[in-house]
Enzyme design. Structure first.
Site, PDB file in Angstrom:
ATOM      1  N   LYS A  31      32.486  17.124 -17.281  1.00 45.56           N
ATOM      2  CA  LYS A  31      32.734  17.609 -18.647  1.00 45.56           C
ATOM      3  C   LYS A  31      32.838  19.121 -18.639  1.00 45.56           C
ATOM      4  O   LYS A  31      31.883  19.814 -18.274  1.00 45.56           O
ATOM      5  CB  LYS A  31      31.597  17.181 -19.572  1.00 45.56           C
ATOM      6  CG  LYS A  31      31.685  15.751 -19.995  1.00 45.56           C
ATOM      7  CD  LYS A  31      30.863  15.519 -21.271  1.00 45.56           C
ATOM      8  CE  LYS A  31      30.182  14.175 -21.219  1.00 45.56           C
ATOM      9  NZ  LYS A  31      28.802  14.238 -20.737  1.00 45.56           N
ATOM     10  N   CYS A  81      17.415  25.553 -14.053  1.00 53.52           N
ATOM     11  CA  CYS A  81      17.592  25.241 -12.629  1.00 53.52           C
ATOM     12  C   CYS A  81      18.875  25.805 -12.016  1.00 53.52           C
ATOM     13  O   CYS A  81      18.822  26.545 -11.033  1.00 53.52           O
ATOM     14  CB  CYS A  81      17.545  23.738 -12.424  1.00 53.52           C
ATOM     15  SG  CYS A  81      16.043  23.012 -13.086  1.00 53.52           S
ATOM     16  N   PHE A 100      14.652  15.826  -8.085  1.00 48.93           N
ATOM     17  CA  PHE A 100      16.051  15.862  -8.527  1.00 48.93           C
ATOM     18  C   PHE A 100      16.174  15.356  -9.964  1.00 48.93           C
ATOM     19  O   PHE A 100      17.194  14.819 -10.352  1.00 48.93           O
ATOM     20  CB  PHE A 100      16.923  15.016  -7.584  1.00 48.93           C
ATOM     21  CG  PHE A 100      16.881  15.498  -6.158  1.00 48.93           C
ATOM     22  CD1 PHE A 100      17.652  16.592  -5.761  1.00 48.93           C
ATOM     23  CD2 PHE A 100      16.056  14.906  -5.221  1.00 48.93           C
ATOM     24  CE1 PHE A 100      17.613  17.060  -4.446  1.00 48.93           C
ATOM     25  CE2 PHE A 100      16.007  15.370  -3.907  1.00 48.93           C
ATOM     26  CZ  PHE A 100      16.789  16.447  -3.527  1.00 48.93           C
ATOM     27  N   GLY A 127      24.037  26.042 -17.562  1.00 51.56           N
ATOM     28  CA  GLY A 127      22.822  26.849 -17.727  1.00 51.56           C
ATOM     29  C   GLY A 127      21.589  26.031 -17.447  1.00 51.56           C
ATOM     30  O   GLY A 127      21.619  25.084 -16.666  1.00 51.56           O
ATOM     31  N   LYS A 168      19.187  29.704 -11.644  1.00 56.74           N
ATOM     32  CA  LYS A 168      18.155  30.205 -10.718  1.00 56.74           C
ATOM     33  C   LYS A 168      18.450  29.736  -9.288  1.00 56.74           C
ATOM     34  O   LYS A 168      18.404  30.525  -8.338  1.00 56.74           O
ATOM     35  CB  LYS A 168      16.797  29.670 -11.188  1.00 56.74           C
ATOM     36  CG  LYS A 168      15.636  29.905 -10.251  1.00 56.74           C
ATOM     37  CD  LYS A 168      14.323  29.582 -10.936  1.00 56.74           C
ATOM     38  CE  LYS A 168      14.002  28.115 -10.999  1.00 56.74           C
ATOM     39  NZ  LYS A 168      13.423  27.546  -9.780  1.00 56.74           N
TER      40      LYS A 168
HETATM   41  C1  UGA Z   1      19.591  19.828 -12.965  1.00 57.08           C
HETATM   42  C2  UGA Z   1      20.046  18.740 -11.966  1.00 57.08           C
HETATM   43  O1  UGA Z   1      21.040  17.923 -12.562  1.00 57.08           O
HETATM   44  C3  UGA Z   1      18.862  17.875 -11.522  1.00 57.08           C
HETATM   45  O2  UGA Z   1      19.270  16.935 -10.541  1.00 57.08           O
HETATM   46  C4  UGA Z   1      17.783  18.793 -10.926  1.00 57.08           C
HETATM   47  O3  UGA Z   1      16.631  18.067 -10.519  1.00 57.08           O
HETATM   48  C5  UGA Z   1      17.374  19.807 -11.971  1.00 57.08           C
HETATM   49  O4  UGA Z   1      18.537  20.588 -12.361  1.00 57.08           O
HETATM   50  C6  UGA Z   1      16.327  20.703 -11.351  1.00 57.08           C
HETATM   51  O5  UGA Z   1      16.634  21.417 -10.391  1.00 57.08           O
HETATM   52  O6  UGA Z   1      15.134  20.614 -11.742  1.00 57.08           O
HETATM   53  P1  UGA Z   1      19.076  19.890 -15.587  1.00 57.08           P
HETATM   54  O7  UGA Z   1      18.799  21.348 -15.418  1.00 57.08           O
HETATM   55  O8  UGA Z   1      18.144  19.052 -16.397  1.00 57.08           O
HETATM   56  O9  UGA Z   1      19.152  19.158 -14.140  1.00 57.08           O
HETATM   57  O10 UGA Z   1      20.510  19.824 -16.254  1.00 57.08           O
HETATM   58  P2  UGA Z   1      21.902  19.087 -15.982  1.00 57.08           P
HETATM   59  O11 UGA Z   1      21.957  17.830 -16.732  1.00 57.08           O
HETATM   60  O12 UGA Z   1      22.201  19.049 -14.557  1.00 57.08           O
HETATM   61  O13 UGA Z   1      22.890  20.155 -16.685  1.00 57.08           O
HETATM   62  C7  UGA Z   1      22.977  21.507 -16.202  1.00 57.08           C
HETATM   63  C8  UGA Z   1      24.036  22.262 -16.958  1.00 57.08           C
HETATM   64  O14 UGA Z   1      25.333  21.744 -16.651  1.00 57.08           O
HETATM   65  C9  UGA Z   1      23.915  22.200 -18.476  1.00 57.08           C
HETATM   66  O15 UGA Z   1      24.155  23.484 -19.016  1.00 57.08           O
HETATM   67  C10 UGA Z   1      24.995  21.222 -18.897  1.00 57.08           C
HETATM   68  O16 UGA Z   1      25.496  21.467 -20.189  1.00 57.08           O
HETATM   69  C11 UGA Z   1      26.055  21.498 -17.842  1.00 57.08           C
HETATM   70  N1  UGA Z   1      26.963  20.343 -17.635  1.00 57.08           N
HETATM   71  C12 UGA Z   1      26.519  19.181 -17.065  1.00 57.08           C
HETATM   72  C13 UGA Z   1      28.300  20.472 -18.003  1.00 57.08           C
HETATM   73  O17 UGA Z   1      28.743  21.540 -18.494  1.00 57.08           O
HETATM   74  N2  UGA Z   1      29.142  19.416 -17.776  1.00 57.08           N
HETATM   75  C14 UGA Z   1      28.717  18.250 -17.222  1.00 57.08           C
HETATM   76  O18 UGA Z   1      29.561  17.326 -17.032  1.00 57.08           O
HETATM   77  C15 UGA Z   1      27.379  18.126 -16.849  1.00 57.08           C
END
Ligand code: UGA
Length: 436
Positions: free
Chosen positions: A259, A268, A149, A265, A271
């Site tokens: 946010k 993860c 995670f 995107g 997909k």
């Molecule tokens: C995500 C999950 O948060 C992890 O828990 C998981 O382990 C991981 O995928 C995975 O499956 O390997 P990650 O892809 O690093 O982690 O990115 P996030 O920080 O979750 O952000 C994902 C997307 O959501 C980004 O495009 C980000 O800009 C967007 N986001 C996130 C928002 O638009 N608003 C927010 O408040 C938070």
């Protein structure tokens, strides 16, 4: 250190990508004997030379204090107690994960690993994959689903101090998993974060596989909902920031992942949401909410792109601030910012980008990349903020306005206060494209 030795396990990790390399370094730092197998020569060479292609905060330091052997061939596979599978499961054109690399590793493990070895599936795989490997090629081993995670940019912290460890498979494997993660479970880890015990949630392999998709699917759905609230707030002249802040105080909602943006995107969420939807379909279940979340995400980007293309005449120039899929990483896989650049290019606009971490874009579209936000904005008809880099929240808007040709500022990450943009002479457009 007799105790430490007693709990030391021989671990072979397949895959030195994000999950594999971080898992390997973390397990070595916890005292296990770790070999990490990587078949891509360029990636392997980087790890062998001591460089860190991931640039994850804290990974270098952790690696310096431990020892992982990065190798091309798993020579000592026969003596491994635990084999951790962390190879890629990229999305195919039909949205299904491609399991070719998982199958290749499973076949090698079947031939060379010892009977009773634990095979930990850390790659994200469809529900039932571990069961069929257990019944098929890996019938002599114990196959355990053990999803990760961790977030990019926080991988070390998320690995050392996770909220929970999820694992599921044959009961015979449980004691070894407890030994593998003993120090994490007890909060005995090399980190400055507060020490605390971490729950190990033991379940069936199918449940563990679904738990991974459920977490990412829920977080993505939460973001789609948040984006709808932000769009709606704009439409009814409410303040999205104030609305979302009020929600954050409710512990049932939580303050994180609130946010709004031009879409989620990364490697993860896109997909895993598609795969989860597919898993539901395959079992005859219609996952309405998830389908809506995926559709909403596509629409979120389209709306934002359409607001720009309908305001800037063809041949015009857009300064794109941000290329990474989120702040804190140079990763552009399934980046909404890159998808936006494609839409703009398709509409005949010229895109000049700046991103604090991305210096080249290897994939399409071809965009010119500058060294600063100011450089990217020179002569631009419009500015579009596409990644939530903190520095885009403190841009010198007056300086930008002096070099832009046009006065439109499209804020796809709610980074700029509308009144500040107006004061600097910009016409401000929010997520839904409406504004002043
Ligand atoms: C995500 C999950 O948060 C992890 O828990 C998981 O382990 C991981 O995928 C995975 O499956 O390997 P990650 O892809 O690093 O982690 O990115 P996030 O920080 O979750 O952000 C994902 C997307 O959501 C980004 O495009 C980000 O800009 C967007 N986001 C996130 C928002 O638009 N608003 C927010 O408040 C938070």
């Amino acid at each position: 250190m007799p105790d430490e030795h007693a709990s030391q396990l021989r671990v072979t990790v397949f895959g030195a990508g994000y999950v594999g390399a971080v898992s390997a370094v973390v397990l070595a730092a916890l005292g296990h004997d770790v070999t990490c197998v990587e078949s891509a020569p360029a990636r392997l060479a980087e790890w062998q030379n001591g460089s860190d292609p991931l640039r994850e905060p804290g990974l270098d330091t952790l690696r310096a204090g431990s020892h992982v052997r990065f190798v091309r061939e798993a020579e000592d596979l026969g003596s491994a107690d635990v084999i951790l599978v962390a190879v890629g499961t990229p999305m195919e054109s039909d949205g299904k994960p491609d399991l070719t690399q998982v199958t290749t590793v499973a076949n090698e493990v079947a031939q060379r690993a010892r009977e009773g070895a634990i095979v930990l599936m850390r790659s994200t795989v469809p529900v039932g994959t571990c069961d069929s490997l257990q019944r098929g090629p890996l019938r002599r081993q114990h196959v355990v689903s053990n999803p990760e995670f961790l977030r990019e940019g926080h991988a070390v912290r998320d690995s050392l101090c996770p909220d929970r460890i999820v694992a599921g498979g044959p009961v015979e494997a449980r004691r070894t998993i407890e030994r593998l993660y003993q120090r994490i479970i007890e909060g005995d880890v090399p980190t400055s974060a507060a020490r605390r015990r971490v729950p190990l949630l033991w379940m069936s392999a199918r449940s563990a596989e679904l738990a991974k998709y459920a977490a990412n699917g829920f977080l993505a759905t939460k973001l789609s909902f948040v984006n709808e609230i932000a769009n709606l707030a704009e439409a009814v002249h409410a303040d999205a920031g104030a609305v979302l802040e009020s929600m954050s105080y409710d512990p049932r909602i939580g303050a994180q992942f609130l946010k709004p943006g031009l879409g989620w995107g990364g490697s993860c969420f896109p997909k895993d949401t598609r795969a989860l939807h597919d898993i539901a379909n395959g079992s005859g279940y219609e996952f309405l909410v998830l389908r809506a979340a995926i559709e909403q995400n596509e629409r979120q980007l389209e709306r934002f792109a359409a607001a720009i293309t309908s305001s800037v005449t063809s041949g015009g120039r857009v300064a794109l601030l941000g290329l990474a899929f989120k702040a804190g990483t140079a990763d552009t896989r399934h980046s909404p910012a890159v998808a936006l650049a494609t839409r703009l290019n398709d509409a005949g606009l010229k895109t000049v980008a700046y991103d604090p971490a991305v210096r080249v874009l290897s994939e399409e579209p071809r965009v010119a990349i500058r060294d600063s936000a100011l450089d990217a904005c020179i002569g631009a008809d419009a500015i579009a903020i596409a990644t939530e880099w903190p520095e885009f929240g403190s841009l010198d808007l007056s300086a930008l306005r002096r070099v832009t040709a046009g006065d439109l500022l499209f804020d796809g990450r709610s980074m700029v206060a509308a009144r500040d943009a107006l004061r600097a002479g910009f016409r401000y457009r929010g997520l839904a494209g409406s504004g002043d």
